[in-house]
Each structure stands twice: as structure tokens, then as C-alpha cells.
Scaffold this active site. Structure first.
Site, PDB file in Angstrom:
ATOM      1  CB  CYS A   2      61.420  28.509   2.095  1.00  0.00           C
ATOM      2  SG  CYS A   2      61.713  30.014   2.993  1.00  0.00           S
ATOM      3  NE  ARG A  27      58.918  26.721  -3.557  1.00  0.00           N
ATOM      4  CZ  ARG A  27      57.618  26.757  -3.755  1.00  0.00           C
ATOM      5  NH1 ARG A  27      57.125  26.401  -4.898  1.00  0.00           N
ATOM      6  NH2 ARG A  27      56.803  27.142  -2.809  1.00  0.00           N
ATOM      7  CD1 TRP A  77      64.049  34.872  -1.439  1.00  0.00           C
ATOM      8  CD2 TRP A  77      62.466  35.505   0.009  1.00  0.00           C
ATOM      9  NE1 TRP A  77      63.688  36.165  -1.743  1.00  0.00           N
ATOM     10  CE2 TRP A  77      62.720  36.573  -0.874  1.00  0.00           C
ATOM     11  CE3 TRP A  77      61.500  35.691   1.004  1.00  0.00           C
ATOM     12  CZ2 TRP A  77      62.062  37.800  -0.802  1.00  0.00           C
ATOM     13  CZ3 TRP A  77      60.839  36.919   1.076  1.00  0.00           C
ATOM     14  CH2 TRP A  77      61.127  37.942   0.181  1.00  0.00           C
ATOM     15  CG  ASN A 103      57.399  27.827   2.267  1.00  0.00           C
ATOM     16  OD1 ASN A 103      57.680  29.009   2.426  1.00  0.00           O
ATOM     17  ND2 ASN A 103      56.905  27.349   1.152  1.00  0.00           N
ATOM     18  N   GLY A 104      56.882  29.620   5.292  1.00  0.00           N
ATOM     19  CA  GLY A 104      55.769  30.445   5.765  1.00  0.00           C
ATOM     20  C   GLY A 104      56.221  31.378   6.867  1.00  0.00           C
ATOM     21  CD  GLU A 487      56.229  41.511 -17.585  1.00  0.00           C
ATOM     22  OE1 GLU A 487      55.812  42.031 -16.549  1.00  0.00           O
ATOM     23  OE2 GLU A 487      56.843  40.424 -17.585  1.00  0.00           O
ATOM     24  CE  LYS A 491      60.103  39.526 -16.402  1.00  0.00           C
ATOM     25  NZ  LYS A 491      58.731  39.392 -16.134  1.00  0.00           N
ATOM     26  CD  GLU A 494      61.172  40.053 -12.221  1.00  0.00           C
ATOM     27  OE1 GLU A 494      60.869  39.898 -13.413  1.00  0.00           O
ATOM     28  OE2 GLU A 494      60.760  39.330 -11.316  1.00  0.00           O
ATOM     29  CG  HIS A 510      51.778  65.578 -16.942  1.00  0.00           C
ATOM     30  ND1 HIS A 510      51.189  66.812 -16.988  1.00  0.00           N
ATOM     31  CD2 HIS A 510      51.259  64.885 -17.991  1.00  0.00           C
ATOM     32  CE1 HIS A 510      50.328  66.872 -17.997  1.00  0.00           C
ATOM     33  NE2 HIS A 510      50.358  65.706 -18.627  1.00  0.00           N
ATOM     34  CE  LYS A 609      58.340  31.230 -11.921  1.00  0.00           C
ATOM     35  NZ  LYS A 609      58.380  32.279 -12.945  1.00  0.00           N
TER      36      LYS A 609
HETATM   37  O1  M6R Z   1      52.945  33.533  -9.202  1.00  0.00           O
HETATM   38  P1  M6R Z   1      52.413  34.901  -9.404  1.00  0.00           P
HETATM   39  O2  M6R Z   1      52.071  35.194 -10.814  1.00  0.00           O
HETATM   40  O3  M6R Z   1      51.260  35.231  -8.494  1.00  0.00           O
HETATM   41  O4  M6R Z   1      53.598  35.859  -8.997  1.00  0.00           O
HETATM   42  C1  M6R Z   1      53.431  37.249  -8.965  1.00  0.00           C
HETATM   43  C2  M6R Z   1      54.767  37.937  -8.935  1.00  0.00           C
HETATM   44  O5  M6R Z   1      55.469  37.608  -7.788  1.00  0.00           O
HETATM   45  C3  M6R Z   1      55.604  37.576 -10.174  1.00  0.00           C
HETATM   46  O6  M6R Z   1      54.931  37.887 -11.349  1.00  0.00           O
HETATM   47  C4  M6R Z   1      56.943  38.312 -10.161  1.00  0.00           C
HETATM   48  O7  M6R Z   1      56.724  39.681 -10.344  1.00  0.00           O
HETATM   49  C5  M6R Z   1      57.848  37.705 -11.233  1.00  0.00           C
HETATM   50  N1  M6R Z   1      59.152  37.527 -10.707  1.00  0.00           N
HETATM   51  C6  M6R Z   1      57.894  38.515 -12.470  1.00  0.00           C
HETATM   52  O8  M6R Z   1      58.881  38.152 -13.360  1.00  0.00           O
END
Ligand code: M6R
Length: 614
Positions: A2, A27, A77, A103-104, A487, A491, A494, A510, A609
Site C-alpha cells: 500500500c 505499489r 493492496w 500500511n502493514g 526470469e 516476466k 507477471e 523427466h 512493487k
Molecule cells: O524488492 P524485492 O527485490 O525484494 O522484490 C522481490 C519480488 O517481490 C520482486 O522481484 C517481484 O518478483 C517483481 N515483481 C519481479 O518483477
């Protein structure tokens, strides 16, 4: 996760709150709201969905709302309670005099709620945050002082929080506090800003004070008072924010993600700058404070991280083991905690995080710290909570990353790992000088190679168009590029919501090979080196099951055209550095597929984020 913004001064608060929330939108964004004091009353405006919905509501009442020069705002969020208007922040008490943004997660909110209900509080939302509003109102009723009410309330709260509170009866005052969630105060001329992250306020001021855990700040237009949870006055440490507002502009690109992908050549140059000066000079990493003798004797390293940072860590494992001969374990932070973790003062623990605010990784490094390990943090945010836990802090200097999908920060983390591995190998004298010099040379010319990939995107765009209708995707690789496959798949998942998985190519047979048929694209990462021929054979096996084959390669072998339906070529590169080049076309592929599908690239659904809850 948030986002929080607060303002107190002489300008219309609403403009600053909405602008700040816009800059924090990355965020988390399933609902938003603001609270302002107008005509001696606290008024709440809230909306479900995108921030624009809140802006539409505010615009209808703009002249009235703009009279206020104090307010707090939030984008949410959801953690407790579905995303809807009632659950959106700010939250209030029975009489509506208190407004709270948070936030939290309040872990003991059920117990607190039961107690407050017995006292006559009526809860409207399903959130944990509403307990704080009732709690502060109840404490204020007893003590008549807002700072004291917040202080007494936080003494009863368990969990993580950044909180901003206003009260109708306490004119021109904001009280803010934090525990395990970031919060800072921006300082202007007879005005103050509060924010959960720098982008919310950087266009207004570069003077700021970061709050530490259990600190409480009380702001009026011309005063700032800081105390701790035991009511002791504290010294205020004012810092200069090293960010430029320009970082928040798309600079003509359609999306932040595309802009950030294009920034990568400069990011590499930045990370290397001052650390890798010449190929015949040792890497200079003053940030590593671990004693050289201790470093020589290290026999174990553990790396903890999440998501994209975890993939960078996996590349880090490969190169540190190769260069230094030290065993490296990499674990998702969330798995490292809540079990019997074996670590001690002879283990170096590395935490990797773009944001430095990822709750799982913070908990993991704190755990290791308690057991006596040296904590080395690799982060893009030297101003973050995680950075404060560091014995050695290696900042990655990628600049503010706005897109939820991490790209340039991954690049910066990779380069930091190369530097760290070279530095350690030089201290340990564990590898031939020539091998290190070859890698240093390759690092220095890497930005040009990335630029080449970025200037020939047509092929990647065509490939994206061709495969954008696929429901599933498989990425295969071996060795140092296995993390690149992970990765690339992450991507794509996501931002396009296509089901994508990265496999070690040798594992395909396997089990996963059972899924392959003419509808399944398989992208093979075929970079020259030890495992090239092996991946080629694994690609043949996939082709024999009628999969649609895509090659990502630095090879110019014409035979590849028979095996692969599409080929994405990158410049030749040494195997050890190849993850830093191979990932770029995969970022672009994911970007263009999401674009073709009309997805919200910078703000994908359900994601935030920085994930500040465990
Ligand atoms: O801020 P951080 O690198 O600790 O975040 C870790 C993950 O939440 C972050 O890498 C997430 O997987 C991204 N959205 C990847 O694109």
C-alpha cells in the site's frame, strides 16, 4: 505494497495527496482514498479500483475539498477484506472524528476488535486497520492528546505498520509512526509531507527524515516533534534525498517498463563506475566491510531473496562458486524463515532486494543476524529498512524503478554479483588473473552489446506477435542461464498472465515433456559454452514432440534455422556473462506480448512493487 501520503501546510492538500498517490500507484492499487479537514470536519473520500475513480469523485467536489490544507491519503493492496470502497482507507471511528491510513498488517486485530466492540465500537469494514482508528479514538477520549493516544495505541498493536492519523478536534496536526514498514517525512517551508516512499514527495522537497521503528512524529505547519514509544524526545536526523523527479517521467516511452529496459546499458555503466576502473586493477568494493582474513576463510554463503532478486541470486551462486570455490546456497526468503536454519558467524548471508522493504527477506536477514552471520545487503534502496540491517551494504544504483516488473534492477543486481565475485576471487586469489581480466573486459563492453539488442527489436516484436495467442510457454536452459529461463518466464507471467515455466533443459524429459504438443512454444536459451550442445539435444527432444520452437542464441550456426521456428539473436558473449545479455530480449518479449494483448504493463493485476507483508 500500500502507499501512504500526508500533507500539512498552506497549499490545497488534495492536489498533493492525489499527485503523491499517482506516484505511488505502482505499489498497489485496488482502491484508494483521502481524508481532509474542511470547515472543521474530517471528510473521507474513497473509491474502489484505479486511482482515477477517486480522482473523479474528488473532482466533483473539488472547490470544497481544495479548501483543506491538511490531509492523508492511501492506495490499497488488499490483505484483510476484499477490495471495495468500505475496506478502502482512510478508516474512521464511531463518531468519524479520527481518520487513519495504514500500511502493514495488525496481527492481533481480532483480539483488539473484540475488546473494542465490548466498549461499544461498531466496525464497518473487514480490515485490520479499522481497529487502529477505534483504538486511537478510545485512547484520545481518555487522554485528550493525539500523540499520546497514538503512542498508547501502538503499545497495544502487534504486527507491522506505517500509520498516519488526523483528528477533527486537534486542528492542523498529523501524527505518524512506523514499525517494520517504511515511512518518511518530507520537510518544506512551513509545510511537511509524509510518505511511505520517496516518489510521493520528491517533486516537492529533497529534505527528509526517515522514521525508525517505534518512533512517533507529530507535525503541525511549523513544527515537527519526534519521540519514541516510551515518550522520550529524540534527535531529528535530516537527510538529503538523492533522487531526481525526472526518474518519475516516462521520457517519451509508452510505459515505464520499456523505459527501464532501455536504461540498462547506462545502469551497467553506473554500477561499474568507480568499482571496475581497468582490467588490470583489482575491483574496488569498499562497501564490503567483512575482514579480508575472514573472507579468505569463509566456507559457506547463503543468499536470500524473492522473485526476480532470487533469480539474480541464482546467477550469483553460479559465479561465486566458480570463481571462489565457496559453497553458496540460495533460498527464497520465505522458506528460509520459520524452520531450523543452520547459519553462524562463519557464514556470510547475502540479502538481495530491489526495494529493501520485502518483509520475507527482512525477516530472513534479521534471523541470520541474530545467529551472528555477517549480513551483506545488495539493494537498489540504500535508504531502506533492509539497508539498515546491513553489516556490508552494496547499493546497486539502478535509479528509481517504477514498473512493477523488475528489469533494470535485475541487471544492476547481476552486475553487482559479478563485481562481488571478482572482488572475493581477488582477495582469495582463487582464480587465474587472465580469466578475471577476460571477464572484466567483457563487463566493460557489455553496455554496447545490450545497446545492439535494443536497437534491433523488430525480430523480438515479430516473435511476440506470433506467439501472443499461446496459453502456455516453456523456457529451457542449463547452467548459468537456468535462472535466465526462470526470469524470462516470470516476466511473461507477471505482465501477460500467460502460464509460463522455466525448466532446467535436462529436466524436461523427466516429466514436463508430457505437456508438449503443437500448441506449446518452447524457448531454448542457447548461449555458446559448456552446455550448448546439451541444450541443442534437449531442444531436438522437444521438437520431436511437435512443440513450437524458439531459439535465443548468440550462435550464427545456420543449422538452427531447421530446428527452430523463430530465432532471436544476440551478440556473441562469454558464457559467464551471458545471463546479463540474454535476459534483455526476454524482457522485451514479455513486454511486447503483454502490449499485443492490451495488458496494463506497468501495473499488472494483483501485484505490488514492494511486498511489505510476509
Ligand atoms: O524488492 P524485492 O527485490 O525484494 O522484490 C522481490 C519480488 O517481490 C520482486 O522481484 C517481484 O518478483 C517483481 N515483481 C519481479 O518483477
Amino acid at each position: 505494497m500500500c502507499g501512504i501520503v500526508g500533507y500539512i501546510g498552506s497549499k490545497p492538500a488534495v492536489d498533493i495527496l492525489l499527485e503523491g498517490l499517482t506516484n505511488l500507484e505502482y505499489r498497489g492499487y485496488d482502491s484508494a482514498g483521502i481524508a481532509v479537514e474542511v470547515d472543521n470536519k474530517v471528510e473521507l473520500y474513497k473509491a474502489e479500483g484505479k486511482l482515477q475513480n477517486l480522482k473523479d469523485i474528488v473532482n466533483k467536489n473539488y472547490t470544497h475539498i481544495a479548501k483543506s490544507t491538511i490531509g492523508i491519503g492511501h492506495i490499497r493492496w488488499a490483505t484483510h477484506g476484499v477490495p471495495n470502497t468500505v475496506n478502502a482507507h482512510p478508516h474512521s471511528c464511531n463518531c468519524g472524528r479520527v481518520a487513519v491510513v495504514h500500511n502493514g498488517i495488525i496481527e492481533n486485530y481480532k483480539e483488539l476488535k473484540a475488546k473494542l466492540e465490548k466498549q461499544g465500537c461498531t466496525f464497518r469494514s473487514q480490515t485490520d486497520t479499522e481497529t487502529v482508528a477505534h483504538l486511537v479514538a478510545s485512547e484520545y477520549a481518555k487522554c485528550g492528546d493525539l500523540t499520546e493516544a497514538v503512542r498508547l495505541a501502538t503499545k497495544q498493536i502487534e504486527g507491522a505498520y506505517a500509520l498516519c492519523v488526523i483528528h477533527q478536534d486537534v486542528k492542523d496536526t498529523i501524527v505518524a509512526t512506523r514499525r517494520n514498514a517504511p515511512l518518511l517525512v518530507g520537510i518544506g517551508e512551513k509545510e511537511y509531507y509524509v510518505a511511505s516512499d520517496v516518489p510521493a514527495i520528491i517533486q516537492y522537497t529533497k529534505k527528509a527524515m526517515y522514521l525508525d521503528d517505534n518512533q512517533i512524529v507529530t507535525l503541525t505547519p511549523d513544527s515537527m516533534k519526534l519521540i519514541d514509544i516510551e515518550n522520550n524526545s529524540l534527535e531529528q536526523k535530516i537527510e538529503h534525498l538523492p533522487w531526481e523527479p525526472i526518474a518519475l517521467s516516462k521520457m517519451g516511452y509508452k510505459h515505464f517498463m520499456l523505459k527501464e529496459i532501455h536504461e540498462q546499458p547506462d545502469v551497467v555503466r553506473n554500477v561499474l563506475s568507480g568499482k571496475l576502473r581497468a582490467i588490470d586493477e583489482p575491483v574496488c568494493l569498499k562497501e564490503v566491510t567483512l575482514d579480508r582474513e575472514k573472507l579468505k576463510k569463509l566456507n559457506r554463503i547463503q543468499i536470500v531473496a524473492c522473485g526476480t532478486s532470487l533469480h539474480a541470486a541464482l546467477v550469483g551462486k553460479y559465479i561465486i562458486e566458480d570463481f571462489c570455490g565457496i559453497a553458496v546456497d540460495v533460498e527464497p526468503s520465505s522458506e528460509y524463515i520459520y524452520r531450523r536454519t543452520i547459519t553462524d558467524e562463519n557464514t556470510l548471508v547475502i540479502g538481495v532486494s530491489q526495494s529493501g522493504e520485502t518483509a520475507d527477506t527482512i525477516t530472513a536477514v534479521r534471523l541470520a543476524k541474530k545467529k551472528g552471520s555477517h549480513i551483506l545487503i545488495v539493494t537498489n534502496r540504500p535508504d531502506s529498512t533492509m539497508a539498515r540491517e546491513a553489516d556490508s551494504l552494496v547499493p546497486v544504483n539502478a535509479g528509481i524503478e517504477v514498473s512493477v516488473a523488475a528489469t533494470k534492477s535485475y541487471m544492476a543486481q547481476l552486475i553487482s554479483f559479478y563485481l562481488l565475485a571478482i572482488y572475493m576471487a581477488e582477495v582469495k586469489e582463487s582464480i587465474a588473473k587472465e580469466k578475471l581480466e577476460e571477464l572484466k573486459h567483457e563487463l566493460i563492453i557489455l553496455p554496447q552489446k545490450i545497446e545492439k539488442v535494443l536497437s534491433h527489436k523488430e525480430n523480438i516484436q515479430a516473435c511476440a506477435k506470433k506467439f501472443s495467442g499461446s496459453k502456455d510457454f516453456v523456457f529451457i536452459a542449463r547452467g548459468i542461464n537456468y535462472p535466465t529461463a526462470l526470469e524470462g518466464a516470470l516476466k511473461l507471467k507477471e505482465i501477460s498472465y500467460i502460464n509460463a515455466t522455466g525448466y532446467p533443459a535436462g529436466e524436461l524429459k523427466h516429466g514436463p515433456i508430457a505437456m508438449l504438443d503443437e500448441s506449446m512454444p518452447v524457448l531454448s536459451i542457447l548461449m555458446s559454452g559448456k552446455v550448448y550442445e546439451k541444450i541443442l539435444s534437449n531442444s531436438e527432444e522437444a521438437k520431436a514432440r511437435n512443440a513450437r520452437m524458439i531459439a535465443l542464441t548468440d550462435s550464427t550456426d545456420p543449422k538452427l534455422n531447421e530446428l527452430f521456428d523463430s530465432t532471436i539473436r544476440v551478440p556473441e558473449i562469454c558464457e559467464l556473462l551471458s545471463p546479463a545479455l540474454a535476459v534483455v530480449p526476454l524482457q522485451l518479449l514479455a513486454y511486447y506480448i503483454a502490449e499485443f494483448l492490451g495488458k496494463d504493463v506497468d501495473q499488472p493485476r494483483n501485484l505490488a512493487k514492494s511486498v511489505t507483508v510476509e
